[in-house]
Design a protein around this motif. Structure first.
Motif, mmCIF file in Angstrom:
data_model
loop_
_atom_site.group_PDB
_atom_site.id
_atom_site.type_symbol
_atom_site.label_atom_id
_atom_site.label_comp_id
_atom_site.label_asym_id
_atom_site.label_seq_id
_atom_site.Cartn_x
_atom_site.Cartn_y
_atom_site.Cartn_z
ATOM 1 N N PHE A 202 0.832 -1.207 0.000
ATOM 2 C CA PHE A 202 0.000 0.000 0.000
ATOM 3 C C PHE A 202 0.868 1.259 0.000
ATOM 4 O O PHE A 202 0.488 2.269 -0.586
ATOM 5 C CB PHE A 202 -0.966 -0.018 1.186
ATOM 6 N N TYR A 203 2.029 1.158 0.635
ATOM 7 C CA TYR A 203 2.986 2.271 0.568
ATOM 8 C C TYR A 203 3.452 2.463 -0.871
ATOM 9 O O TYR A 203 3.431 3.589 -1.409
ATOM 10 C CB TYR A 203 4.195 1.993 1.470
ATOM 11 N N ASP A 204 3.867 1.379 -1.512
ATOM 12 C CA ASP A 204 4.371 1.464 -2.894
ATOM 13 C C ASP A 204 3.300 1.987 -3.846
ATOM 14 O O ASP A 204 3.578 2.808 -4.729
ATOM 15 C CB ASP A 204 4.854 0.091 -3.366
ATOM 16 N N ALA B 52 3.203 6.771 3.211
ATOM 17 C CA ALA B 52 3.599 7.307 1.903
ATOM 18 C C ALA B 52 3.214 8.790 1.793
ATOM 19 O O ALA B 52 3.985 9.608 1.276
ATOM 20 C CB ALA B 52 2.956 6.507 0.783
ATOM 21 N N LEU B 53 2.034 9.138 2.282
ATOM 22 C CA LEU B 53 1.588 10.530 2.225
ATOM 23 C C LEU B 53 2.429 11.419 3.135
ATOM 24 O O LEU B 53 2.733 12.580 2.788
ATOM 25 C CB LEU B 53 0.106 10.632 2.599
ATOM 26 N N GLU B 54 2.826 10.897 4.286
ATOM 27 C CA GLU B 54 3.708 11.665 5.177
ATOM 28 C C GLU B 54 5.062 11.907 4.515
ATOM 29 O O GLU B 54 5.614 13.012 4.579
ATOM 30 C CB GLU B 54 3.882 10.915 6.501
ATOM 31 N N ASP B 55 5.583 10.887 3.837
ATOM 32 C CA ASP B 55 6.858 11.039 3.133
ATOM 33 C C ASP B 55 6.725 12.007 1.960
ATOM 34 O O ASP B 55 7.668 12.741 1.636
ATOM 35 C CB ASP B 55 7.370 9.681 2.650
ATOM 36 N N ALA B 56 5.561 12.011 1.331
ATOM 37 C CA ALA B 56 5.319 12.938 0.221
ATOM 38 C C ALA B 56 5.374 14.386 0.708
ATOM 39 O O ALA B 56 5.885 15.267 0.009
ATOM 40 C CB ALA B 56 3.956 12.664 -0.405
ATOM 41 N N ASN B 57 4.862 14.617 1.905
ATOM 42 C CA ASN B 57 4.895 15.962 2.471
ATOM 43 C C ASN B 57 6.320 16.374 2.816
ATOM 44 O O ASN B 57 6.744 17.502 2.537
ATOM 45 C CB ASN B 57 3.991 16.034 3.702
ATOM 46 N N LYS B 58 7.070 15.431 3.376
ATOM 47 C CA LYS B 58 8.459 15.738 3.762
ATOM 48 C C LYS B 58 9.335 15.985 2.535
ATOM 49 O O LYS B 58 10.146 16.905 2.508
ATOM 50 C CB LYS B 58 9.037 14.568 4.577
ATOM 51 N N LYS B 59 9.173 15.160 1.514
ATOM 52 C CA LYS B 59 10.071 15.231 0.355
ATOM 53 C C LYS B 59 9.642 16.270 -0.672
ATOM 54 O O LYS B 59 10.481 16.968 -1.252
ATOM 55 C CB LYS B 59 10.170 13.853 -0.310
#
Length: 332
Positions: A74-76, A119-126
């Motif tokens: 689900f992350y991928d 994944a959404l949290e990483d999208a915000n960070k990156k």
């Protein structure tokens, strides 16, 4: 104008994360998880993406979702969509997910939501992309099943902004889910529902008056009622229209028949979205480009549609105004 479409910062409000499962990732996950899929090659999958109506699409959609097993899957899946957001200059997205599609296969609610959320949290960070998660009930299943799913969702209330209603529309009116939407509202969830995609305007009225929704997903059949059109204009209830989807599922025979320009010109709060882009031949920019090339959208129309999406989102006003200012830079 295509250059403008590509450069404009955008929000997307109608995106099924399971519908962003590209054939390449489907094969990769099927192999990893040792899941049988009814296709031998990626080309076979793409050839299968020729639909006659909503149900013909849903049959393949649910078969594809079977390859999603672990949190990492689900992350991928979500991360692949985020990369498309970067390509399409989507800076805010509110994604749907269908927990019942997965819990019915023995995949836990927590597995699904945690993979998407990370994944959404990483999208915000990156990338600085902001997002919200909306959980949809499958309307071909019972209200009792939806109530059980809502109870599970309460454990993850901080991660889910709202609830929606999707899947087979015909024969499954919004009124079937009045009780579960009332409970969701009592628990502070935002409310949206698919209505008026294939079914008539009665479904839109039910979604508004019985479910008390704040956004109509699709809603293109509203043009068949002058009274409803006036109400939607007066109340500025958002319609999350999905042009490619409407063409691929034969709601309209071709792009020149699509009514989004008429809805916009009448003063409705319409937005453009990609729905299930892996299946419907294009992400958000392609939906805008197809509209521009077939319906003679003006620059003002395109900017208005983009502004409508931010204004209709579930983000706080301060951030909403920040995003609108970014769009206004392209108005000159």
């Amino acid at each position: 104008m295509i250059d403008l479409i590509e450069k404009l910062p955008k929000a997307e409000l109608h995106l099924h994360i399971e519908g962003s499962l590209e054939p390449e990732l489907m094969f990769k996950l099927a192999k990893k998880n040792n899941i049988e899929i009814p296709y031998k090659t990626i080309d076979d999958v793409k050839k299968a993406y020729e639909f006659s109506n909503l149900q013909s699409f849903l049959d393949i959609y649910y078969a594809g979702a079977n390859v999603l097993i672990s949190k990492e899957d689900f992350y991928d899946l979500t991360w692949e969509y985020i990369l498309k957001c970067v390509d399409n200059n989507i800076i805010h997205t509110e994604i749907f997910f269908d927990p019942q599609t997965h819990t019915s296969r023995g995949v836990s609610f927590e597995t699904v939501i945690s993979g998407i959320k990370e994944a959404l949290e990483d999208a915000n960070k990156k990338f600085g992309i902001t997002s919200q998660i909306i959980m949809c009930f499958l309307r071909h299943l019972s209200q009792e099943d939806a109530l059980k799913t809502l109870d599970e969702a309460l454990n993850f209330k901080d991660d889910i902004i709202g609830v929606g209603l999707d899947s087979s529309e015909l024969g499954n009116p919004p009124s079937k889910f009045e009780k579960v939407f009332k409970k969701a509202q009592e628990n502070g969830f935002k409310l949206v529902a698919h209505a008026g995609e294939e079914a008539d305007v009665l479904y839109i009225y039910e979604a508004l008056d019985l479910l008390h929704i704040q956004r109509i997903d699709h809603g293109v059949q509203s043009i068949k009622s002058d009274e409803l059109m006036q109400r939607l204009k007066d109340e500025q209830i958002p319609l999350t229209v999905c042009p490619n989807s409407n063409i691929e599922l034969k709601v309209f025979e071709n792009y020149k028949e699509h009514n989004i320009k008429k809805l916009l010109d009448f003063g409705l709060n319409v937005t453009v979205n990609s729905d299930d882009p892996a299946y419907f031949k294009g992400y958000l920019n392609q939906n805008f480009i197809n509209l521009y090339e077939n319906l003679e959208l003006s620059k003002e129309d395109i900017v208005k549609l983009v502004k409508n999406s931010f204004n209709s989102s579930f983000i706080e006003d301060e951030l909403k105004q920040k995003y609108i200012k970014e769009v206004k830079l392209y108005e000159g």
